[in-house]
Design a protein around this motif. Structure first.
Motif, short mmCIF file in Angstrom:
data_model
loop_
_atom_site.label_atom_id
_atom_site.label_comp_id
_atom_site.label_asym_id
_atom_site.label_seq_id
_atom_site.Cartn_x
_atom_site.Cartn_y
_atom_site.Cartn_z
N LYS A 114 0.83 -1.21 0.00
CA LYS A 114 0.00 0.00 0.00
C LYS A 114 0.86 1.26 0.00
O LYS A 114 0.53 2.24 -0.65
N THR A 117 2.16 1.91 -3.64
CA THR A 117 1.17 2.50 -4.55
C THR A 117 0.86 3.95 -4.17
O THR A 117 0.68 4.79 -5.04
N ALA A 118 0.82 4.24 -2.87
CA ALA A 118 0.55 5.61 -2.43
C ALA A 118 1.68 6.55 -2.88
O ALA A 118 1.42 7.65 -3.37
N SER A 129 -3.99 5.53 -12.11
CA SER A 129 -4.12 4.36 -11.23
C SER A 129 -2.84 3.54 -11.34
O SER A 129 -2.16 3.55 -12.36
N THR A 131 -1.12 -0.36 -10.06
CA THR A 131 -1.27 -1.68 -9.46
C THR A 131 0.13 -2.22 -9.20
O THR A 131 1.00 -2.18 -10.07
N VAL A 150 -2.13 -4.78 -4.90
CA VAL A 150 -2.84 -3.56 -4.51
C VAL A 150 -3.04 -2.68 -5.73
O VAL A 150 -2.09 -2.47 -6.50
N THR A 151 -4.26 -2.19 -5.91
CA THR A 151 -4.55 -1.21 -6.94
C THR A 151 -5.06 0.05 -6.26
O THR A 151 -5.94 -0.02 -5.41
N ARG A 152 -4.47 1.16 -6.63
CA ARG A 152 -4.86 2.45 -6.05
C ARG A 152 -5.19 3.39 -7.21
O ARG A 152 -4.45 3.46 -8.18
N GLU A 153 -6.34 4.08 -7.09
CA GLU A 153 -6.77 5.01 -8.13
C GLU A 153 -6.79 6.43 -7.57
O GLU A 153 -7.10 6.64 -6.41
N ARG A 154 -6.49 7.36 -8.45
CA ARG A 154 -6.51 8.75 -8.06
C ARG A 154 -7.97 9.17 -7.82
O ARG A 154 -8.84 8.86 -8.61
#
Length: 159
Positions: A114, A117-118, A129, A131, A150-154
């Motif tokens: 996490k 990705t952040a 985004s 991953t 982990v996938t993080r999207e704006r």
């Protein structure tokens, strides 16, 4: 003759009713065709993704040396300017730097992931985004392969 006029009026009413039903459908179809033609002329809708792999990265974490294989993929913002594409080697270096100086040696791999990705989403505005998949090879203390994805999207900025 009166019966003939009634039949003609009935037919006219049916034709008029069916035209109002057909007309909007043909307009919708025409608009859809026009939008498709315009998108085709503009090169179509574009979605871009890039990915890279950091293979056999050694990290001292959770009391022992672990070997990671890190797969990172990300989507770019729509209509990105050529000058706004980040060099993936900068992202790769940022990930390696974070892991080499990771502050909490007891964090689970999911937490580590996490943070990766952040970091990437915060630092690179052209990315919408990201991953990251961490695969941890078996080790002396934990003889199992583990993985975290982990996938993080704006988020959408509100005014």
């Amino acid at each position: 003759m009166n019966k003939l006029v009634q039949n003609l009026v009935g037919i006219l009413l049916l034709l008029t009713a069916s035209l109002t039903v057909i007309h909007p459908q043909s307009l919708t179809h025409a608009r859809a065709n026009q939008a498709a033609q315009q998108a085709q002329q503009n090169g179509g809708l574009l979605s871009e993704e890039f990915s890279f792999l950091i293979k056999d990265f050694k990290i001292d974490h959770q009391g022992e040396t672990n070997t990671l294989n890190i797969s990172i993929s990300y989507h770019y913002a729509r209509n990105i300017a050529n000058s706004d594409y980040p060099d993936f080697r900068r992202l790769l270096k940022d990930v390696e730097t974070l892991l080499s100086n990771y502050p909490n040696q007891t964090d689970y791999w999911e937490i580590v992931n996490k943070r990766i990705t952040a970091l990437l989403l915060e630092k690179y505005p052209a990315i919408t985004s990201v991953t990251c998949e961490l695969k941890v090879d078996p080790s002396h203390d934990v003889p199992y392969t583990r993985a975290s994805r982990v996938t993080r999207e704006r988020g959408i900025k509100r005014k």
